[in-house]
Scaffold this motif. Sequence first.
Motif, PDB file in Angstrom:
ATOM      1  N   GLY A   1       1.177   6.032 -39.017  1.00  0.00           N
ATOM      2  CA  GLY A   1       2.061   6.399 -40.123  1.00  0.00           C
ATOM      3  C   GLY A   1       2.398   5.171 -40.940  1.00  0.00           C
ATOM      4  N   LEU A   2       3.679   5.067 -41.362  1.00  0.00           N
ATOM      5  CA  LEU A   2       4.081   3.966 -42.238  1.00  0.00           C
ATOM      6  C   LEU A   2       3.822   2.607 -41.596  1.00  0.00           C
ATOM      7  N   MET A   3       4.246   2.440 -40.358  1.00  0.00           N
ATOM      8  CA  MET A   3       4.076   1.135 -39.706  1.00  0.00           C
ATOM      9  C   MET A   3       2.646   0.965 -39.191  1.00  0.00           C
ATOM     10  N   GLY A   4       2.160   1.918 -38.414  1.00  0.00           N
ATOM     11  CA  GLY A   4       0.817   1.791 -37.830  1.00  0.00           C
ATOM     12  C   GLY A   4      -0.262   1.722 -38.898  1.00  0.00           C
TER      13      GLY A   4
ATOM     14  N   SER B   1       8.276   0.589 -32.036  1.00  0.00           N
ATOM     15  CA  SER B   1       8.952   1.892 -31.962  1.00  0.00           C
ATOM     16  C   SER B   1      10.399   1.710 -31.518  1.00  0.00           C
ATOM     17  N   LEU B   2      11.292   2.293 -32.264  1.00  0.00           N
ATOM     18  CA  LEU B   2      12.718   2.201 -31.938  1.00  0.00           C
ATOM     19  C   LEU B   2      13.146   3.459 -31.195  1.00  0.00           C
ATOM     20  N   PRO B   3      14.036   3.322 -30.207  1.00  0.00           N
ATOM     21  CA  PRO B   3      14.447   4.508 -29.448  1.00  0.00           C
ATOM     22  C   PRO B   3      15.474   5.351 -30.212  1.00  0.00           C
TER      23      PRO B   3
ATOM     24  N   ALA C   1       3.351   2.629 -32.517  1.00  0.00           N
ATOM     25  CA  ALA C   1       4.121   2.853 -33.748  1.00  0.00           C
ATOM     26  C   ALA C   1       4.346   4.353 -33.942  1.00  0.00           C
ATOM     27  N   VAL C   2       4.975   4.953 -32.939  1.00  0.00           N
ATOM     28  CA  VAL C   2       5.283   6.390 -33.022  1.00  0.00           C
ATOM     29  C   VAL C   2       6.798   6.577 -32.919  1.00  0.00           C
ATOM     30  N   HIS C   3       7.253   7.763 -33.335  1.00  0.00           N
ATOM     31  CA  HIS C   3       8.660   8.108 -33.106  1.00  0.00           C
ATOM     32  C   HIS C   3       8.907   8.114 -31.600  1.00  0.00           C
TER      33      HIS C   3
ATOM     34  N   VAL D   1      -8.309  13.709 -41.210  1.00  0.00           N
ATOM     35  CA  VAL D   1      -8.846  13.188 -42.477  1.00  0.00           C
ATOM     36  C   VAL D   1      -8.075  11.932 -42.884  1.00  0.00           C
ATOM     37  N   LYS D   2      -6.750  11.958 -42.646  1.00  0.00           N
ATOM     38  CA  LYS D   2      -5.929  10.789 -42.975  1.00  0.00           C
ATOM     39  C   LYS D   2      -6.379   9.566 -42.169  1.00  0.00           C
ATOM     40  N   LEU D   3      -6.686   9.773 -40.908  1.00  0.00           N
ATOM     41  CA  LEU D   3      -7.139   8.638 -40.077  1.00  0.00           C
ATOM     42  C   LEU D   3      -8.443   8.062 -40.622  1.00  0.00           C
TER      43      LEU D   3
ATOM     44  N   PRO E   1      11.045  -3.630 -42.525  1.00  0.00           N
ATOM     45  CA  PRO E   1      10.736  -2.340 -43.154  1.00  0.00           C
ATOM     46  C   PRO E   1       9.270  -2.334 -43.600  1.00  0.00           C
ATOM     47  N   SER E   2       8.595  -1.210 -43.399  1.00  0.00           N
ATOM     48  CA  SER E   2       7.151  -1.174 -43.701  1.00  0.00           C
ATOM     49  C   SER E   2       6.864  -1.519 -45.165  1.00  0.00           C
ATOM     50  N   GLU E   3       7.830  -1.268 -46.037  1.00  0.00           N
ATOM     51  CA  GLU E   3       7.613  -1.498 -47.479  1.00  0.00           C
ATOM     52  C   GLU E   3       7.266  -2.954 -47.817  1.00  0.00           C
TER      53      GLU E   3
ATOM     54  N   PHE F   1       7.692  -6.669 -34.888  1.00  0.00           N
ATOM     55  CA  PHE F   1       7.503  -5.953 -36.149  1.00  0.00           C
ATOM     56  C   PHE F   1       8.586  -4.915 -36.447  1.00  0.00           C
ATOM     57  N   GLY F   2       9.363  -4.510 -35.432  1.00  0.00           N
ATOM     58  CA  GLY F   2      10.370  -3.472 -35.652  1.00  0.00           C
ATOM     59  C   GLY F   2      11.447  -3.883 -36.643  1.00  0.00           C
ATOM     60  N   THR F   3      11.695  -5.181 -36.763  1.00  0.00           N
ATOM     61  CA  THR F   3      12.789  -5.632 -37.641  1.00  0.00           C
ATOM     62  C   THR F   3      12.390  -5.644 -39.125  1.00  0.00           C
TER      63      THR F   3
ATOM     64  N   TYR G   1      -3.821   8.748 -33.546  1.00  0.00           N
ATOM     65  CA  TYR G   1      -2.583   9.510 -33.411  1.00  0.00           C
ATOM     66  C   TYR G   1      -1.954   9.852 -34.753  1.00  0.00           C
ATOM     67  N   SER G   2      -2.581  10.853 -35.362  1.00  0.00           N
ATOM     68  CA  SER G   2      -2.009  11.497 -36.551  1.00  0.00           C
ATOM     69  C   SER G   2      -2.343  12.969 -36.385  1.00  0.00           C
ATOM     70  N   ARG G   3      -1.550  13.830 -37.022  1.00  0.00           N
ATOM     71  CA  ARG G   3      -1.902  15.259 -36.969  1.00  0.00           C
ATOM     72  C   ARG G   3      -2.989  15.575 -37.976  1.00  0.00           C
ATOM     73  N   ASP G   4      -3.419  14.567 -38.715  1.00  0.00           N
ATOM     74  CA  ASP G   4      -4.371  14.772 -39.801  1.00  0.00           C
ATOM     75  C   ASP G   4      -5.572  13.835 -39.605  1.00  0.00           C
TER      76      ASP G   4
HETATM   77  N1  LIG Z   1       8.944   2.832 -41.180  1.00  0.00           N
HETATM   78  C1  LIG Z   1       9.555   1.665 -40.982  1.00  0.00           C
HETATM   79  O1  LIG Z   1       9.838   0.902 -41.922  1.00  0.00           O
HETATM   80  C2  LIG Z   1       9.909   1.226 -39.582  1.00  0.00           C
HETATM   81  C3  LIG Z   1      10.469  -0.049 -39.410  1.00  0.00           C
HETATM   82  C4  LIG Z   1      10.743  -0.480 -38.112  1.00  0.00           C
HETATM   83  C5  LIG Z   1      10.468   0.319 -37.023  1.00  0.00           C
HETATM   84  N2  LIG Z   1       9.950   1.578 -37.216  1.00  0.00           N
HETATM   85  C6  LIG Z   1       9.692   2.376 -36.013  1.00  0.00           C
HETATM   86  O2  LIG Z   1       8.269   2.475 -35.901  1.00  0.00           O
HETATM   87  C7  LIG Z   1       7.908   3.738 -35.339  1.00  0.00           C
HETATM   88  C8  LIG Z   1       6.949   4.432 -36.297  1.00  0.00           C
HETATM   89  O3  LIG Z   1       7.646   4.640 -37.532  1.00  0.00           O
HETATM   90  P1  LIG Z   1       6.883   5.127 -38.834  1.00  0.00           P
HETATM   91  O4  LIG Z   1       7.858   5.009 -39.939  1.00  0.00           O
HETATM   92  O5  LIG Z   1       5.550   4.462 -38.913  1.00  0.00           O
HETATM   93  O6  LIG Z   1       6.676   6.673 -38.482  1.00  0.00           O
HETATM   94  P2  LIG Z   1       5.704   7.712 -39.184  1.00  0.00           P
HETATM   95  O7  LIG Z   1       5.340   7.237 -40.552  1.00  0.00           O
HETATM   96  O8  LIG Z   1       6.296   9.052 -39.008  1.00  0.00           O
HETATM   97  O9  LIG Z   1       4.406   7.613 -38.259  1.00  0.00           O
HETATM   98  C9  LIG Z   1       4.336   8.196 -36.972  1.00  0.00           C
HETATM   99  C10 LIG Z   1       2.907   8.520 -36.651  1.00  0.00           C
HETATM  100  O10 LIG Z   1       2.899   9.332 -35.434  1.00  0.00           O
HETATM  101  C11 LIG Z   1       2.074  10.434 -35.701  1.00  0.00           C
HETATM  102  N3  LIG Z   1       2.226  11.678 -34.915  1.00  0.00           N
HETATM  103  C12 LIG Z   1       1.201  12.242 -34.256  1.00  0.00           C
HETATM  104  N4  LIG Z   1       1.585  13.382 -33.690  1.00  0.00           N
HETATM  105  C13 LIG Z   1       2.857  13.582 -34.010  1.00  0.00           C
HETATM  106  C14 LIG Z   1       3.772  14.618 -33.732  1.00  0.00           C
HETATM  107  N5  LIG Z   1       3.437  15.659 -32.994  1.00  0.00           N
HETATM  108  N6  LIG Z   1       4.994  14.522 -34.236  1.00  0.00           N
HETATM  109  C15 LIG Z   1       5.335  13.462 -35.009  1.00  0.00           C
HETATM  110  N7  LIG Z   1       4.494  12.434 -35.308  1.00  0.00           N
HETATM  111  C16 LIG Z   1       3.254  12.498 -34.800  1.00  0.00           C
HETATM  112  C17 LIG Z   1       2.336  10.745 -37.158  1.00  0.00           C
HETATM  113  O11 LIG Z   1       1.328  11.625 -37.582  1.00  0.00           O
HETATM  114  P3  LIG Z   1       1.133  12.153 -39.086  1.00  0.00           P
HETATM  115  O12 LIG Z   1       0.216  11.143 -39.716  1.00  0.00           O
HETATM  116  O13 LIG Z   1       0.517  13.468 -38.904  1.00  0.00           O
HETATM  117  O14 LIG Z   1       2.494  12.202 -39.720  1.00  0.00           O
HETATM  118  C18 LIG Z   1       2.272   9.353 -37.748  1.00  0.00           C
HETATM  119  O15 LIG Z   1       0.946   8.922 -37.935  1.00  0.00           O
HETATM  120  C19 LIG Z   1       9.236   4.509 -35.136  1.00  0.00           C
HETATM  121  O16 LIG Z   1       9.628   4.369 -33.807  1.00  0.00           O
HETATM  122  C20 LIG Z   1      10.199   3.806 -36.077  1.00  0.00           C
HETATM  123  O17 LIG Z   1      11.532   3.887 -35.596  1.00  0.00           O
HETATM  124  C21 LIG Z   1       9.653   2.037 -38.464  1.00  0.00           C
END
Ligand SMILES: NC(=O)c1ccc[n+]([C@@H]2O[C@H](COP(=O)([O-])OP(=O)(O)OC[C@H]3O[C@@H](n4cnc5c(N)ncnc54)[C@H](OP(=O)(O)O)[C@@H]3O)[C@@H](O)[C@H]2O)c1
Length: 218
Positions: free
Chosen positions: A9-12, A91-93, A66-68, A35-37, A130-132, A126-128, A30-33
């Motif tokens: 997703g955003l981070m991975g 991944s943050l809890p 990098a999953v929820h 094609v996206k991978l 923001p992906s942006e 990397f958790g600290t 690990y994406s539900r899509d």
């Molecule tokens: N985003 C940030 O800026 C940031 C910063 C610091 C820490 N984090 C931590 O990093 C981790 C990942 O965050 P993220 O923002 O990258 O999350 P995200 O964009 O939602 O990415 C999560 C990935 O897990 C995949 N996934 C596969 N099966 C899933 C299911 N059944 N349900 C939900 N997701 C599924 C998602 O698939 P799809 O591609 O299908 O959605 C997506 O590729 C989290 O623990 C978050 O707290 C994020």
Amino acid sequence: MRIGILGSGLMGGKLGTLFARAGHQVVFSYSRDAVKLERLAHDAGHGARAGTPADATRDADAVLLAVHWSRVDAVLEEAGHISGAVIVTCSLPMDASDTTLVVAHTSSGAEELAKKAPESRVVSAFGTVPSEVLFSVFKARGNTKPPSLVYCGDDTRAKQLAARLIRDVGFDPLDAGPLRIARYMEPFTLLMAQLAYEGSRGAAVDYRLEWRKEKTRL
Ligand SMILES: NC(=O)c1ccc[n+]([C@@H]2O[C@H](COP(=O)([O-])OP(=O)(O)OC[C@H]3O[C@@H](n4cnc5c(N)ncnc54)[C@H](OP(=O)(O)O)[C@@H]3O)[C@@H](O)[C@H]2O)c1
């Protein structure tokens, strides 16, 4: 190095792209899509490919988690053979609404992950961030003084590997100590997210930590 991405997703997706551009062999998973991978791997270039979590972790030098938090058990089960691997986790809890840390104070997500994958070597990094900001930091590397990025873990070699990845993405790795320090890093991340996404100044947030032998100045 061979880097397996668990959660694209955003981070991975972004970190995997930057690892590939820094010369590593990356497998996005690990994406539900599906094609996206494939699209991510294509756009990252440099031989990156899409696969299953088991493909991503097989023979990997490091795995980025990098999953929820709610998906950690599921992705580890799909990955299967993760024992012995270096797991770099961002991944943050968080709870389902992404508002509250469900592990904190006396433990951390990183420490709980280490219990779930007992033979792996976990580094929290990397958790600290923001992906942006990841792409712009990568683009600016070499031109400006790199921003520091804290990481922690208990295994020296795993930390060296994580430090190399942190440098490759354009940050200056700052060793915060053993894995239990993630107890402080994870709440700190929520503060950064609050400032970046909800503060009146939007994403234009910067912080600076300076360390001197005599005193620490914030
Ligand atoms: N985003 C940030 O800026 C940031 C910063 C610091 C820490 N984090 C931590 O990093 C981790 C990942 O965050 P993220 O923002 O990258 O999350 P995200 O964009 O939602 O990415 C999560 C990935 O897990 C995949 N996934 C596969 N099966 C899933 C299911 N059944 N349900 C939900 N997701 C599924 C998602 O698939 P799809 O591609 O299908 O959605 C997506 O590729 C989290 O623990 C978050 O707290 C994020």
